[in-house]
Design an enzyme around this catalytic site. Structure first.
Site, PDB file in Angstrom:
ATOM      1  N   SER A   1       0.699  -1.380   0.118  1.00  0.00           N
ATOM      2  CA  SER A   1       0.009   0.086  -0.027  1.00  0.00           C
ATOM      3  C   SER A   1       0.775   1.252  -0.062  1.00  0.00           C
ATOM      4  O   SER A   1       0.356   2.337  -0.053  1.00  0.00           O
ATOM      5  CB  SER A   1      -0.971  -0.089   1.237  1.00  0.00           C
TER       6      SER A   1
ATOM      7  N   ASN B   1      -1.971  -2.380  13.203  1.00  0.00           N
ATOM      8  CA  ASN B   1      -3.376  -2.411  13.217  1.00  0.00           C
ATOM      9  C   ASN B   1      -3.791  -1.161  13.724  1.00  0.00           C
ATOM     10  O   ASN B   1      -4.756  -0.462  13.382  1.00  0.00           O
ATOM     11  CB  ASN B   1      -4.065  -3.656  13.895  1.00  0.00           C
TER      12      ASN B   1
ATOM     13  N   HIS C   1     -40.563  21.919  -9.987  1.00  0.00           N
ATOM     14  CA  HIS C   1     -40.737  21.086 -11.252  1.00  0.00           C
ATOM     15  C   HIS C   1     -39.977  21.920 -12.386  1.00  0.00           C
ATOM     16  O   HIS C   1     -40.240  21.463 -13.718  1.00  0.00           O
ATOM     17  CB  HIS C   1     -42.015  20.773 -11.672  1.00  0.00           C
TER      18      HIS C   1
ATOM     19  N   SER D   1     -14.971  26.034 -27.590  1.00  0.00           N
ATOM     20  CA  SER D   1     -15.016  24.712 -28.473  1.00  0.00           C
ATOM     21  C   SER D   1     -14.050  24.969 -29.514  1.00  0.00           C
ATOM     22  O   SER D   1     -13.812  26.106 -29.762  1.00  0.00           O
ATOM     23  CB  SER D   1     -16.588  24.971 -29.159  1.00  0.00           C
TER      24      SER D   1
ATOM     25  N   LYS E   1     -19.017  29.473 -28.969  1.00  0.00           N
ATOM     26  CA  LYS E   1     -19.419  28.692 -27.886  1.00  0.00           C
ATOM     27  C   LYS E   1     -18.272  29.154 -26.398  1.00  0.00           C
ATOM     28  O   LYS E   1     -17.116  29.420 -26.459  1.00  0.00           O
ATOM     29  CB  LYS E   1     -19.176  27.162 -27.836  1.00  0.00           C
TER      30      LYS E   1
ATOM     31  N   GLU F   1     -19.700  21.720 -15.075  1.00  0.00           N
ATOM     32  CA  GLU F   1     -20.001  20.344 -15.615  1.00  0.00           C
ATOM     33  C   GLU F   1     -19.133  19.527 -15.046  1.00  0.00           C
ATOM     34  O   GLU F   1     -19.529  18.303 -14.429  1.00  0.00           O
ATOM     35  CB  GLU F   1     -19.724  20.613 -17.115  1.00  0.00           C
TER      36      GLU F   1
ATOM     37  N   LYS G   1      -8.303   3.341   1.806  1.00  0.00           N
ATOM     38  CA  LYS G   1      -7.541   4.689   1.231  1.00  0.00           C
ATOM     39  C   LYS G   1      -7.634   5.390   0.215  1.00  0.00           C
ATOM     40  O   LYS G   1      -7.946   6.636   0.288  1.00  0.00           O
ATOM     41  CB  LYS G   1      -5.877   4.323   1.781  1.00  0.00           C
TER      42      LYS G   1
END
Ligand code: ARG
Length: 461
Positions: free
Chosen positions: A24, A111, A157, A278, A284, A291, A326
């Site tokens: 690890s 441990n 809505h 873009s 754009k 996003e 982890k």
């Protein structure tokens, strides 16, 4: 390949691929600081309890300081045959100070060591997350104050519902982040106990002082049950859960930034330095950052699911499965902290198209409830008022008029109790400012929220 510290009972060296698979160190090296701090406290305690001598403790601690320094200056070589950060630190310590380094692991196990390290990591990152949340909240309050008076449509809505203040909308997010902050705070209070000294699982035969190490490391005290201490990962799950909820809030906010900055809405502009273009469509301006945050929410939820699934069938106490805690934890911490960090300046730089918002708020019959409330105040039962206004709206849609563009005569066709004063109640401003109930959208109610929010920030900053 060097001999393992646990090689005594083995007749074969570890297979190369097994070693790789088992290690690890590649990711838990991130815990080095906590591992070394924990070891220093442990060495100090061992000397205080006369389990090792003061001299031995001094040598061990100065050796650990060297290891820390080597890691921080990039001179430390991490190697897979050290398996994990705990063994890597101990091996280097022993190289530096000689066999006395081997006394450090008395009355301790990896441990309890790993349980300690991960707890300390979570506590530190929880504080960072809290600070980032407060910073974002501060930005929201500033925005809310600077834009008081700007009216936008409130949706249910995603259909126009009622006009609200833009500040009211922003302060809704303040509340979500306040709960996120408090959730993280609660979690830290629950987990702020030291597992060090639980050893492998059953405690130890040495006369250790767990209260001492706990207080040295800033914990409230030691955990109460050694079996639980080494098998508990609730704190990781709780943090992943709190981070997931926080990410869900950021994602909802992101969705609205994307929607509201779409030219068809045109409510807000994201700053150019937080957008990209873009490669083919020259016109754009893409909202990549919100996003991405919306997208990254998926992996943060995934990490929570991974962790819950890792733990679900584990017998007590420690199992190697838990080494898998982890990467999801680190990934969620990195993702959520980066998202919070980028969100605050992105929000600061947003500009508002007040006219567009107001115009949209005026469309969609958003003050129809105000007309119904008007009729109710004139004595009509709400259900009847609702029906009459429904008919009025249907008529207005047919005539392609806004509610307040109807003449008094037109309105009276649907309810004869309407008077000239109705126009005072169905304007956008009147609608917003009459919602003066506690927690409502009137400027006065929003100011009350802002005051409370400032109090919260002052208490916690
Ligand atoms: N690398 C291990 C982990 O992350 C440390 C504990 C190992 N303990 C053991 N008994 N093998 O969980």
């Amino acid at each position: 390949m060097s001999e393992k510290p646990w090689a005594g009972r083995f007749s074969l060296p570890t297979d190369k691929f097994v070693e790789e698979f088992n290690a690890s160190i590649g990711f838990d090296k991130r815990l080095y600081k906590f591992d070394i701090k924990g070891s220093m406290a442990h060495a100090r305690m061992l000397a205080r309890q006369s389990i090792i001598t003061e001299d031995e403790a001094r040598i061990i601690i100065s050796g650990l300081e060297k290891v820390l320094e080597e890691i921080e200056s990039g001179r430390f070589t991490f190697s897979e045959d050290d398996e994990d950060i705990h063994m890597a630190v101990e091996k280097r310590l022993t190289e530096i100070v000689g066999p006395v380094g081997g006394k450090l692991h008395t009355a301790r196990s990896r441990n309890d060591q790993v349980a300690l390290d991960v707890r300390m990591y979570v506590i530190e990152e929880a504080e960072t997350a809290k600070a980032y949340i407060l910073n974002l909240q501060t930005v929201l309050v500033e925005k809310a104050i600077n834009n008081l008076g700007v009216i936008m449509p409130g949706f249910t809505h995603l259909q126009t519902g009622q006009p609200i203040l833009y500040s009211h909308y922003l302060m809704a997010y303040f509340q979500m982040f306040k709960r996120d902050f408090l959730r993280i705070n609660d979690m830290v209070m629950r987990m702020n106990y030291s597992p060090l000294g639980a050893a492998a699982m059953a405690g130890t035969t040495f006369p250790i002082d767990r209260t001492f190490t706990a207080s040295e490391l800033g914990f409230y005290g030691p955990t109460e049950n050694s079996v639980d201490s080494v098998s508990d990962r609730d704190f990781t799950i709780e943090f992943l859960s709190a981070l997931s909820i926080c990410m869900m809030h950021l994602s909802r906010f992101s969705e609205e930034l994307i929607l509201f900055s779409n030219p068809d809405f045109g409510f807000i502009n994201l700053s150019d330095d937080y957008c990209t273009g873009s490669s083919i469509m020259p016109q754009k301006k893409n909202p990549d950052i919100p996003e991405l945050i919306r997208g990254k929410t998926g992996r943060v939820y995934g990490n929570l699911m991974a962790m819950l699934t890792i733990m679900k069938g584990l017998p007590l106490a420690y199992n190697k499965d838990m080494q898998e805690d982890k990467e999801p934890l680190f990934d969620s911490v990195d993702t959520v902290l980066a998202s919070l960090k980028i969100f605050a300046p992105m929000i600061t730089k947003i500009t508002v198209n007040e006219d567009k918002m107001r115009e949209a708020a005026g469309r969609g019959y958003s003050t129809a409830t105000d007309l119904a409330d008007y009729l109710v105040r004139k004595g009509l039962p709400f259900r009847q008022a609702h029906h009459a206004v429904g008919k009025t709206v249907a008529y207005a849609i047919e005539m392609d008029k806004k509610l307040e563009e109807l003449s008094l005569e037109e309105m009276r066709r649907f309810s004869s109790i309407i008077d000239e004063d109705v126009f005072k109640y169905i304007s956008l401003d009147a609608s917003v400012n009459s919602r003066n109930s506690y927690g409502g959208t009137s400027a006065e109610s929003v100011m009350t929220q802002i005051k409370l929010a400032q109090g919260f920030l002052n208490e916690n900053l």
